[in-house]
Design a protein around this motif. Structure first.
Motif, PDB file in Angstrom:
ATOM      1  N   VAL A 317     -40.495  -6.303 -26.808  1.00 24.62           N
ATOM      2  CA  VAL A 317     -41.823  -5.804 -26.469  1.00 24.62           C
ATOM      3  C   VAL A 317     -41.859  -5.464 -24.984  1.00 24.62           C
ATOM      4  O   VAL A 317     -41.276  -6.161 -24.172  1.00 24.62           O
ATOM      5  N   ARG A 318     -42.538  -4.403 -24.635  1.00 21.81           N
ATOM      6  CA  ARG A 318     -42.640  -4.000 -23.229  1.00 21.81           C
ATOM      7  C   ARG A 318     -43.491  -4.999 -22.455  1.00 21.81           C
ATOM      8  O   ARG A 318     -44.463  -5.534 -22.970  1.00 21.81           O
ATOM      9  N   ALA A 319     -43.133  -5.237 -21.199  1.00 20.59           N
ATOM     10  CA  ALA A 319     -43.870  -6.182 -20.347  1.00 20.59           C
ATOM     11  C   ALA A 319     -44.094  -5.549 -18.988  1.00 20.59           C
ATOM     12  O   ALA A 319     -43.413  -4.600 -18.586  1.00 20.59           O
ATOM     13  N   VAL A 320     -45.083  -6.098 -18.259  1.00 15.50           N
ATOM     14  CA  VAL A 320     -45.368  -5.695 -16.883  1.00 15.50           C
ATOM     15  C   VAL A 320     -45.299  -6.929 -16.007  1.00 15.50           C
ATOM     16  O   VAL A 320     -45.878  -7.970 -16.341  1.00 15.50           O
ATOM     17  N   VAL A 321     -44.575  -6.824 -14.895  1.00 18.53           N
ATOM     18  CA  VAL A 321     -44.465  -7.909 -13.923  1.00 18.53           C
ATOM     19  C   VAL A 321     -45.088  -7.440 -12.622  1.00 18.53           C
ATOM     20  O   VAL A 321     -44.714  -6.386 -12.094  1.00 18.53           O
ATOM     21  N   ALA A 322     -46.051  -8.194 -12.104  1.00 20.20           N
ATOM     22  CA  ALA A 322     -46.761  -7.808 -10.877  1.00 20.20           C
ATOM     23  C   ALA A 322     -46.606  -8.892  -9.821  1.00 20.20           C
ATOM     24  O   ALA A 322     -46.630 -10.091 -10.130  1.00 20.20           O
ATOM     25  N   ALA A 323     -46.447  -8.483  -8.577  1.00 22.24           N
ATOM     26  CA  ALA A 323     -46.416  -9.407  -7.445  1.00 22.24           C
ATOM     27  C   ALA A 323     -47.810  -9.482  -6.842  1.00 22.24           C
ATOM     28  O   ALA A 323     -48.438  -8.448  -6.599  1.00 22.24           O
ATOM     29  N   VAL A 324     -48.310 -10.691  -6.609  1.00 22.19           N
ATOM     30  CA  VAL A 324     -49.658 -10.869  -6.060  1.00 22.19           C
ATOM     31  C   VAL A 324     -49.621 -11.913  -4.957  1.00 22.19           C
ATOM     32  O   VAL A 324     -48.676 -12.697  -4.852  1.00 22.19           O
ATOM     33  N   HIS A 325     -50.688 -11.926  -4.159  1.00 20.17           N
ATOM     34  CA  HIS A 325     -50.702 -12.788  -2.975  1.00 20.17           C
ATOM     35  C   HIS A 325     -51.791 -13.854  -3.015  1.00 20.17           C
ATOM     36  O   HIS A 325     -52.103 -14.445  -1.986  1.00 20.17           O
ATOM     37  N   SER A 326     -52.378 -14.099  -4.172  1.00 17.85           N
ATOM     38  CA  SER A 326     -53.341 -15.191  -4.305  1.00 17.85           C
ATOM     39  C   SER A 326     -53.483 -15.550  -5.774  1.00 17.85           C
ATOM     40  O   SER A 326     -53.204 -14.730  -6.655  1.00 17.85           O
ATOM     41  N   GLU A 327     -53.930 -16.779  -6.017  1.00 17.35           N
ATOM     42  CA  GLU A 327     -54.146 -17.207  -7.401  1.00 17.35           C
ATOM     43  C   GLU A 327     -55.284 -16.418  -8.044  1.00 17.35           C
ATOM     44  O   GLU A 327     -55.269 -16.166  -9.247  1.00 17.35           O
ATOM     45  N   GLY A 328     -56.275 -16.034  -7.239  1.00 20.82           N
ATOM     46  CA  GLY A 328     -57.368 -15.237  -7.791  1.00 20.82           C
ATOM     47  C   GLY A 328     -56.867 -13.907  -8.329  1.00 20.82           C
ATOM     48  O   GLY A 328     -57.242 -13.476  -9.425  1.00 20.82           O
ATOM     49  N   LEU A 329     -55.996 -13.236  -7.556  1.00 17.10           N
ATOM     50  CA  LEU A 329     -55.404 -11.988  -8.039  1.00 17.10           C
ATOM     51  C   LEU A 329     -54.508 -12.235  -9.242  1.00 17.10           C
ATOM     52  O   LEU A 329     -54.433 -11.407 -10.155  1.00 17.10           O
ATOM     53  N   ALA A 330     -53.828 -13.366  -9.248  1.00 20.20           N
ATOM     54  CA  ALA A 330     -52.968 -13.691 -10.396  1.00 20.20           C
ATOM     55  C   ALA A 330     -53.786 -13.746 -11.677  1.00 20.20           C
ATOM     56  O   ALA A 330     -53.368 -13.240 -12.727  1.00 20.20           O
ATOM     57  N   GLU A 331     -54.978 -14.329 -11.611  1.00 18.41           N
ATOM     58  CA  GLU A 331     -55.836 -14.400 -12.797  1.00 18.41           C
ATOM     59  C   GLU A 331     -56.253 -13.003 -13.253  1.00 18.41           C
ATOM     60  O   GLU A 331     -56.287 -12.715 -14.456  1.00 18.41           O
ATOM     61  N   LEU A 332     -56.551 -12.117 -12.309  1.00 14.42           N
ATOM     62  CA  LEU A 332     -56.937 -10.748 -12.671  1.00 14.42           C
ATOM     63  C   LEU A 332     -55.811 -10.032 -13.407  1.00 14.42           C
ATOM     64  O   LEU A 332     -56.023  -9.396 -14.440  1.00 14.42           O
ATOM     65  N   PHE A 333     -54.608 -10.129 -12.866  1.00 12.72           N
ATOM     66  CA  PHE A 333     -53.489  -9.414 -13.472  1.00 12.72           C
ATOM     67  C   PHE A 333     -53.076 -10.039 -14.799  1.00 12.72           C
ATOM     68  O   PHE A 333     -52.692  -9.334 -15.738  1.00 12.72           O
ATOM     69  N   ARG A 334     -53.168 -11.365 -14.896  1.00 10.27           N
ATOM     70  CA  ARG A 334     -52.876 -11.982 -16.200  1.00 10.27           C
ATOM     71  C   ARG A 334     -53.887 -11.518 -17.244  1.00 10.27           C
ATOM     72  O   ARG A 334     -53.535 -11.305 -18.409  1.00 10.27           O
ATOM     73  N   ALA A 335     -55.143 -11.391 -16.827  1.00  9.37           N
ATOM     74  CA  ALA A 335     -56.175 -10.933 -17.755  1.00  9.37           C
ATOM     75  C   ALA A 335     -55.889  -9.523 -18.246  1.00  9.37           C
ATOM     76  O   ALA A 335     -56.305  -9.134 -19.337  1.00  9.37           O
ATOM     77  N   GLU A 336     -55.165  -8.733 -17.436  1.00 10.62           N
ATOM     78  CA  GLU A 336     -54.805  -7.379 -17.838  1.00 10.62           C
ATOM     79  C   GLU A 336     -53.535  -7.349 -18.686  1.00 10.62           C
ATOM     80  O   GLU A 336     -53.099  -6.284 -19.112  1.00 10.62           O
ATOM     81  N   GLY A 337     -52.936  -8.513 -18.927  1.00  6.95           N
ATOM     82  CA  GLY A 337     -51.738  -8.562 -19.759  1.00  6.95           C
ATOM     83  C   GLY A 337     -50.439  -8.591 -18.992  1.00  6.95           C
ATOM     84  O   GLY A 337     -49.364  -8.522 -19.593  1.00  6.95           O
ATOM     85  N   ALA A 338     -50.499  -8.675 -17.657  1.00 11.04           N
ATOM     86  CA  ALA A 338     -49.281  -8.679 -16.850  1.00 11.04           C
ATOM     87  C   ALA A 338     -48.784 -10.104 -16.612  1.00 11.04           C
ATOM     88  O   ALA A 338     -49.567 -11.051 -16.588  1.00 11.04           O
ATOM     89  N   ARG A 339     -47.486 -10.223 -16.425  1.00 13.46           N
ATOM     90  CA  ARG A 339     -46.906 -11.460 -15.898  1.00 13.46           C
ATOM     91  C   ARG A 339     -46.939 -11.359 -14.384  1.00 13.46           C
ATOM     92  O   ARG A 339     -46.884 -10.252 -13.825  1.00 13.46           O
ATOM     93  N   VAL A 340     -47.042 -12.486 -13.692  1.00 14.69           N
ATOM     94  CA  VAL A 340     -47.224 -12.414 -12.245  1.00 14.69           C
ATOM     95  C   VAL A 340     -46.232 -13.305 -11.516  1.00 14.69           C
ATOM     96  O   VAL A 340     -45.781 -14.332 -12.027  1.00 14.69           O
ATOM     97  N   VAL A 341     -45.910 -12.871 -10.307  1.00 16.32           N
ATOM     98  CA  VAL A 341     -45.189 -13.684  -9.332  1.00 16.32           C
ATOM     99  C   VAL A 341     -46.141 -13.878  -8.171  1.00 16.32           C
ATOM    100  O   VAL A 341     -46.589 -12.904  -7.559  1.00 16.32           O
ATOM    101  N   VAL A 342     -46.483 -15.125  -7.880  1.00 13.50           N
ATOM    102  CA  VAL A 342     -47.480 -15.417  -6.849  1.00 13.50           C
ATOM    103  C   VAL A 342     -46.779 -15.789  -5.554  1.00 13.50           C
ATOM    104  O   VAL A 342     -45.862 -16.627  -5.540  1.00 13.50           O
ATOM    105  N   CYS A 343     -47.210 -15.187  -4.474  1.00 14.15           N
ATOM    106  CA  CYS A 343     -46.618 -15.451  -3.165  1.00 14.15           C
ATOM    107  C   CYS A 343     -46.914 -16.884  -2.725  1.00 14.15           C
ATOM    108  O   CYS A 343     -48.042 -17.364  -2.819  1.00 14.15           O
ATOM    109  N   ASP A 344     -45.890 -17.579  -2.247  1.00 14.41           N
ATOM    110  CA  ASP A 344     -46.094 -18.906  -1.663  1.00 14.41           C
ATOM    111  C   ASP A 344     -45.759 -18.834  -0.185  1.00 14.41           C
ATOM    112  O   ASP A 344     -45.652 -17.744   0.393  1.00 14.41           O
ATOM    113  N   ALA A 345     -45.559 -19.996   0.436  1.00 14.44           N
ATOM    114  CA  ALA A 345     -45.311 -20.017   1.880  1.00 14.44           C
ATOM    115  C   ALA A 345     -44.060 -19.241   2.260  1.00 14.44           C
ATOM    116  O   ALA A 345     -43.950 -18.703   3.368  1.00 14.44           O
ATOM    117  N   GLY A 346     -43.089 -19.180   1.361  1.00 17.18           N
ATOM    118  CA  GLY A 346     -41.847 -18.477   1.655  1.00 17.18           C
ATOM    119  C   GLY A 346     -41.874 -17.010   1.304  1.00 17.18           C
ATOM    120  O   GLY A 346     -40.865 -16.311   1.466  1.00 17.18           O
TER     121      GLY A 346
END
Length: 532
Positions: A317-346
């Motif tokens: 199945v096709r997937a979308v992976v998005a890079a985001v810089h906050s947990e709030g944005l992570a929730e938005l992109f997950r709601a759109e069906g994307a998998r997310v990588v959330v920026c941490d201190a590094g």
């Protein structure tokens, strides 16, 4: 204490209502489970009331305030509850515009008749909703007069108390409310508006119990306007001009056959009569074509309803992976069906992106870096995944708002290459901008900045420097929209008041632009903007 509602008092009430709806917008959105759980009732009511306030600010001298408020509300009304609120205000204007200031008995009669007109505007009225609360308010006001409590303060107090009692009874009338353990969101909004009227007349804010929060279940999904339409239908709304009463009656019949939640509200404007048309349908094209047959539809918006919660990608199945810089944005992109990588201190690394691509378990993966600084890492991660036999497309998004625009057009039924191209075109068509705070002195395209200055950047280039977030944000938006635009997407950081100020400015200065607002932006970027 006021003894009658004159034009000045009506304007004061309008502004008090905007203030109350702004304060409770998020709570009303959270309550929203009927007619669809799309989490936007508070936002829609606030947008409608802000339209009324903006009309007051622009009104010509001598115009009836009631008529101006009604016109602004109808032309700005959004969503089911917003359109019914506009009809209620128009019903009041029909009774009170160009008349002497309304005392208690006159207002009571007007409230009852306005509630009746709201029922008439809705094709299939339901009990346990905004309409029930409006009718209870009108009946309570008339009862107060019958009991010889005729002072304006007595009448508005009785109306507000009657509305609140009816609101508390809405879960007993609608199963959807009962199951969610909440009162009707639209009715709660009307109760706030009537309490604002009490405060306008008496100077005292009624004390009410706190609104209960919705008990979210594991699969609850908060609707966002960019969600693709896998659900049962869409909300279609437009303004209709150049139509006569006969054409509108035929339109009403046609839309009633096509869908539900139909509300049609008309109002007189300086250029002629216009109607605000709202309906939930499965066939969007047919709903718009019906409007074209009746007159000239404009400011058309289409919003998917009741989206299905996205499932985790399965092999193949096709997937979308998005890079985001906050947990709030992570929730938005997950709601759109994307998998997310959330920026941490590094920060986000090539390995982080590669690991998420592999974890998606899909043969075809679209990567959204959403940051110009991550393009190289995303390309390297994609190359590694291709060596493992996966098909990877990197859409060069430079901002989360471009990522959201790309997700809005994603279609797993298309050929993979065509889908990546469509997503890239949607991202490229979205002009992006953001606010930040200068941490050092520097020479920019807009001049020299100093530490602490607010910087407004468009497409990565500083174009506005100022001292206040709100002023810089509004200037930045004016510049972006000077080149045209139909929709502005706002991702607001921790300062919700900044989002409120920007939305108010857009409603006043750019009333034809559709606004989509999200919270959850990172603290380092108080506001991110996309213009499509």
């Amino acid at each position: 204490m006021l003894t009658a509602l004159d034009d000045a008092a009506v304007g004061q009430w309008c502004r008090a209502a905007v203030e109350a709806l702004s304060d409770f917008r998020a709570r009303l959105d959270d309550l929203n489970v009927f007619p669809v759980p799309d989490g936007d009732t508070g936002t829609n009511l606030l947008h409608t009331a802000e339209g009324a306030r903006a009309a007051l600010d622009e009104a010509a001298p001598g115009e009836s305030t009631w008529a101006v408020v009604a016109r602004g509300a109808v032309l700005s009304a959004r969503g089911n509850s917003g359109t019914i609120l506009a009809q209620l205000l128009r019903g009041l204007a029909d009774q009170l515009a160009d008349q002497p200031p309304a005392d208690g008995p006159v207002l009571a009669t007007a409230l009852r008749k306005a509630a009746e007109s709201a029922y008439t505007a809705v094709a299939d009225p339901e009990e346990g909703t905004f309409l029930t609360v409006a009718r209870a308010a009108g009946e309570a006001a008339v009862t107060a007069v019958d009991e010889r409590r005729t002072a304006l303060a007595d009448v508005v107090g009785a109306a507000a108390d009657g509305a609140h009692r009816a609101l508390e009874g809405t879960p007993d009338q609608l199963a959807a409310l009962r199951e969610a353990g909440v009162v009707d969101a639209g009715g709660a909004g009307l109760s706030l508006v009537l309490d604002a009227l009490v405060r306008t007349v008496t100077g005292v804010q009624p004390v009410r119990p706190a609104l209960a929060r919705r008990a979210h279940r594991p699969h609850d999904h908060v609707h966002t306007p960019h969600q693709p339409p896998p659900g049962p239908g869409s909300e279609v709304q437009y303004l209709l001009a150049d139509a006569d009463e006969t054409s509108v009656a035929r339109l009403h019949e046609r839309l009633a056959e096509l869908g539900d939640s139909l509300v049609v509200v008309g109002v007189d404007t300086p250029t002629g009569r216009e109607w605000n048309v709202h309906v939930h349908v499965a066939d969007v094209g047919a709903a718009i074509e019906a409007g074209i047959e009746a007159g000239r539809p404009h400011r058309i918006t289409v919003t998917p309803l009741a989206p299905v919660p996205p499932a985790a990608p399965a092999p193949g199945v096709r997937a979308v992976v998005a890079a985001v810089h906050s947990e709030g944005l992570a929730e938005l992109f997950r709601a759109e069906g994307a998998r997310v990588v959330v920026c941490d201190a590094g920060g986000i690394t090539e390995d982080d992106l590669y690991d998420e691509i592999v974890a998606a378990g899909a043969q075809e993966v679209v990567v959204l870096p959403d940051d110009a600084g991550l393009h190289a890492a995303a390309s390297r991660a994609a190359d590694r995944a291709r060596e493992a036999g996966r098909e990877i497309g990197v859409v060069p998004t430079r901002s989360p708002v471009q990522g959201l625009a790309a997700l809005a057009v994603a279609d797993p039924q298309r050929r993979f290459g065509d889908d990546v191209i469509a997503m890239a075109e949607a991202a490229a068509a979205t002009r992006w901008a953001e606010l930040a705070v200068a941490d050092q002195e520097a020479l920019t395209s807009a001049g020299r900045c100093h530490p602490g200055d607010v910087l407004g950047s468009a497409e990565g280039d500083v174009v506005v420097i100022g001292a206040e977030f709100g002023a810089v944000a509004c200037d930045l938006l004016d510049r972006l929209l000077s080149a045209g635009g139909e929709m502005a997407t706002l991702v607001v950081g921790p300062d919700e008041a900044l989002g409120d100020a920007v939305c108010a400015h857009l409603s006043s200065a750019h009333p034809t632009v559709e606004v989509v607002r999200y919270g959850g932006g990172p603290g380092s970027l108080p506001l991110q903007i996309g213009v499509e």
